[in-house]
Structure formats: structure tokens, C-alpha cells
Design a protein around this motif. Structure first.
Motif, mmCIF file in Angstrom:
data_model
loop_
_atom_site.group_PDB
_atom_site.id
_atom_site.type_symbol
_atom_site.label_atom_id
_atom_site.label_comp_id
_atom_site.label_asym_id
_atom_site.label_seq_id
_atom_site.Cartn_x
_atom_site.Cartn_y
_atom_site.Cartn_z
ATOM 1 N N ALA A 175 0.824 -1.208 0.000
ATOM 2 C CA ALA A 175 0.000 0.000 0.000
ATOM 3 C C ALA A 175 0.862 1.263 0.000
ATOM 4 C CB ALA A 175 -0.930 0.001 1.208
ATOM 5 N N ASP A 176 2.028 1.209 0.638
ATOM 6 C CA ASP A 176 2.912 2.374 0.693
ATOM 7 C C ASP A 176 3.491 2.726 -0.686
ATOM 8 O OD1 ASP A 176 2.541 2.914 3.367
ATOM 9 O OD2 ASP A 176 4.240 1.686 4.010
ATOM 10 N N ASP A 177 3.549 1.738 -1.583
ATOM 11 C CA ASP A 177 4.038 2.002 -2.936
ATOM 12 C C ASP A 177 3.096 2.919 -3.705
ATOM 13 O OD1 ASP A 177 6.183 0.363 -2.437
ATOM 14 O OD2 ASP A 177 5.346 -1.366 -3.506
ATOM 15 N N LEU A 178 1.863 3.024 -3.242
ATOM 16 C CA LEU A 178 0.857 3.822 -3.930
ATOM 17 C C LEU A 178 0.798 5.266 -3.440
ATOM 18 C CD1 LEU A 178 -1.999 1.159 -3.987
ATOM 19 C CD2 LEU A 178 -0.404 1.734 -5.820
ATOM 20 N N ASN A 179 1.596 5.585 -2.439
ATOM 21 C CA ASN A 179 1.589 6.942 -1.899
ATOM 22 C C ASN A 179 2.429 7.873 -2.757
ATOM 23 O OD1 ASN A 179 -0.040 6.289 0.276
ATOM 24 N ND2 ASN A 179 1.689 5.799 1.591
ATOM 25 N N LEU A 180 2.017 9.127 -2.800
ATOM 26 C CA LEU A 180 2.790 10.149 -3.495
ATOM 27 C C LEU A 180 4.015 10.486 -2.645
ATOM 28 C CD1 LEU A 180 -0.199 12.405 -4.561
ATOM 29 C CD2 LEU A 180 1.132 10.898 -6.016
ATOM 30 N N PRO A 181 5.094 10.920 -3.268
ATOM 31 C CA PRO A 181 6.304 11.262 -2.498
ATOM 32 C C PRO A 181 6.027 12.388 -1.491
ATOM 33 C CG PRO A 181 6.784 11.145 -4.841
ATOM 34 C CD PRO A 181 5.296 11.054 -4.706
ATOM 35 N N ASN A 182 6.619 12.252 -0.317
ATOM 36 C CA ASN A 182 6.420 13.245 0.744
ATOM 37 C C ASN A 182 6.859 14.643 0.325
ATOM 38 O OD1 ASN A 182 5.302 11.406 2.547
ATOM 39 N ND2 ASN A 182 7.278 10.879 3.423
ATOM 40 N N ALA A 183 7.930 14.723 -0.460
ATOM 41 C CA ALA A 183 8.413 16.034 -0.915
ATOM 42 C C ALA A 183 7.370 16.727 -1.784
ATOM 43 C CB ALA A 183 9.725 15.876 -1.683
ATOM 44 N N LEU B 180 0.338 13.230 6.602
ATOM 45 C CA LEU B 180 0.057 11.839 6.268
ATOM 46 C C LEU B 180 -1.381 11.701 5.751
ATOM 47 C CD1 LEU B 180 0.968 8.894 6.197
ATOM 48 C CD2 LEU B 180 0.200 8.704 8.579
ATOM 49 N N ALA B 181 -2.326 12.354 6.422
ATOM 50 C CA ALA B 181 -3.731 12.283 6.001
ATOM 51 C C ALA B 181 -3.908 12.882 4.606
ATOM 52 C CB ALA B 181 -4.620 13.007 7.007
ATOM 53 N N ILE B 182 -3.257 14.016 4.360
ATOM 54 C CA ILE B 182 -3.342 14.652 3.035
ATOM 55 C C ILE B 182 -2.712 13.736 1.988
ATOM 56 C CG2 ILE B 182 -2.509 16.587 1.642
ATOM 57 C CD1 ILE B 182 -2.817 18.309 4.225
ATOM 58 N N SER B 183 -1.591 13.129 2.326
ATOM 59 C CA SER B 183 -0.917 12.226 1.406
ATOM 60 C C SER B 183 -1.804 11.037 1.050
ATOM 61 C CB SER B 183 0.394 11.731 2.020
ATOM 62 O OG SER B 183 1.008 10.801 1.180
ATOM 63 N N LYS B 184 -2.417 10.435 2.049
ATOM 64 C CA LYS B 184 -3.303 9.288 1.802
ATOM 65 C C LYS B 184 -4.506 9.712 0.976
ATOM 66 C CE LYS B 184 -1.183 6.213 4.449
ATOM 67 N NZ LYS B 184 -0.431 5.140 3.874
ATOM 68 N N ALA B 185 -5.095 10.868 1.301
ATOM 69 C CA ALA B 185 -6.255 11.356 0.554
ATOM 70 C C ALA B 185 -5.892 11.635 -0.897
ATOM 71 C CB ALA B 185 -6.819 12.606 1.216
ATOM 72 N N ALA B 186 -4.730 12.232 -1.119
ATOM 73 C CA ALA B 186 -4.280 12.525 -2.484
ATOM 74 C C ALA B 186 -4.064 11.230 -3.260
ATOM 75 C CB ALA B 186 -2.997 13.353 -2.452
ATOM 76 N N SER B 187 -3.485 10.235 -2.614
ATOM 77 C CA SER B 187 -3.260 8.949 -3.274
ATOM 78 C C SER B 187 -4.576 8.281 -3.642
ATOM 79 C CB SER B 187 -2.438 8.020 -2.376
ATOM 80 O OG SER B 187 -1.161 8.564 -2.161
ATOM 81 N N VAL B 188 -5.530 8.308 -2.738
ATOM 82 C CA VAL B 188 -6.849 7.721 -3.005
ATOM 83 C C VAL B 188 -7.515 8.458 -4.164
ATOM 84 C CG1 VAL B 188 -9.186 7.424 -2.081
ATOM 85 C CG2 VAL B 188 -7.202 6.788 -0.700
ATOM 86 N N PHE B 189 -7.410 9.790 -4.161
ATOM 87 C CA PHE B 189 -7.990 10.589 -5.238
ATOM 88 C C PHE B 189 -7.381 10.214 -6.587
ATOM 89 C CE2 PHE B 189 -7.615 14.237 -8.065
ATOM 90 C CZ PHE B 189 -8.951 14.504 -8.304
ATOM 91 N N VAL B 190 -6.059 10.128 -6.645
ATOM 92 C CA VAL B 190 -5.376 9.796 -7.898
ATOM 93 C C VAL B 190 -5.778 8.399 -8.370
ATOM 94 C CG1 VAL B 190 -3.121 9.317 -8.937
ATOM 95 C CG2 VAL B 190 -3.445 11.361 -7.534
ATOM 96 N N LEU B 191 -5.836 7.445 -7.447
ATOM 97 C CA LEU B 191 -6.224 6.085 -7.825
ATOM 98 C C LEU B 191 -7.657 6.034 -8.342
ATOM 99 C CD1 LEU B 191 -4.583 4.105 -4.896
ATOM 100 C CD2 LEU B 191 -3.941 4.016 -7.307
ATOM 101 N N TYR B 192 -8.558 6.724 -7.661
ATOM 102 C CA TYR B 192 -9.961 6.713 -8.075
ATOM 103 C C TYR B 192 -10.139 7.424 -9.417
ATOM 104 C CZ TYR B 192 -15.020 7.200 -7.972
ATOM 105 O OH TYR B 192 -16.345 7.154 -8.289
ATOM 106 N N CYS B 193 -9.498 8.556 -9.582
ATOM 107 C CA CYS B 193 -9.577 9.298 -10.838
ATOM 108 C C CYS B 193 -9.004 8.465 -11.982
ATOM 109 C CB CYS B 193 -8.833 10.631 -10.707
ATOM 110 S SG CYS B 193 -9.030 11.706 -12.133
#
Length: 128
Positions: A5-13, A35-48
Motif C-alpha cells: 500500500a505504501d508504494d501507492l503513496n505520493l512522495p512526501n516532498a 500523512l492524512a493529506i498524502s493518503k487522501a491525495a493517493s486515493v484521489f489519484v487512484l480513483y480518478c
């Protein structure tokens, strides 16, 4: 595909830069918020991406195009972002094209300088 699941996260930078640009100066953001923003952004990108992929498949294509992303945003009821995204994409394409033209001009100029240098060396050495 992603191994975890961590492979799907956007880079912290990247997330840090986005947060910094979105908030007023001197605003602090906790680690948990990042972390919450990062997870939300990743979910958004995956869903989109998933929605866009469905549009591409409906058109019997395997390659996602910008129009698929626009359709996906409309499907997600985020169509208010489409005009701004189209504008940003157009500006990006123009800038990319200008950069390509400048690089081609520089290469052409460099080739001309090589020819002139060679000719100059021939004249100086009496090889003409």
C-alpha cells in the motif's frame, strides 16, 4: 502493480510542496495532517485513474488520454475543476513546445558553430 500500500503513496516532498503552496506563509502542518493529506491525495489519484481507465476502455483504448481524465472528473462531480485543468494543460503544452523549439535552435546553432570552427581550422592549417 504495487507491492504494498505504501508504494501507492505520493512522495512526501511533492505533498510538502503542494501543502506549502496552498497555505499562507508561516502555517504549520502536523505530521499526522501531512500523512492524512498524502493518503487522501493517493486515493484521489487512484480513483480518478480508475474512472479515466473505464472511459478509455469504453472507447476501446488501452491508453489514457487527457479527455479521459476530464470525463473522470465530471463523473466524480468535480467538473468545476475541468476548465482550470484544461487551461493549465494548454499552458504546459505551449511551454513544452517552446522549450523543444529553443533546444532545436540551440542544436542547429551548435552545428553551425562546429562547421565554422572546422572551416576556420582548415584555413589556418592551409587544408582548404
Amino acid at each position: 502493480m504495487a507491492e504494498s500500500a505504501d508504494d501507492l503513496n505520493l512522495p512526501n516532498a511533492v505533498i510538502g510542496r503542494i501543502i506549502k503552496e496552498a497555505l499562507p506563509p508561516n502555517t504549520n502542518v502536523s505530521k499526522q495532517s501531512r500523512l492524512a493529506i498524502s493518503k487522501a491525495a493517493s486515493v484521489f489519484v487512484l480513483y480518478c485513474t480508475s474512472c479515466a481507465n473505464q472511459f478509455a476502455l469504453d472507447q476501446k483504448r488501452k491508453t489514457l488520454k487527457d479527455i479521459d481524465i476530464f470525463h473522470a472528473l465530471e463523473e466524480m462531480e468535480l467538473d468545476c475543476f475541468v476548465p482550470e485543468l484544461k487551461s493549465a494543460l494548454e499552458k504546459f503544452k505551449v511551454a513544452k513546445n517552446e522549450k523543444k523549439k529553443a533546444k532545436e535552435a540551440a542544436n542547429q546553432s551548435g552545428e553551425m558553430m562546429d562547421v565554422l570552427t572546422t572551416k576556420n581550422e582548415e584555413v589556418v592549417n592551409g587544408d582548404h
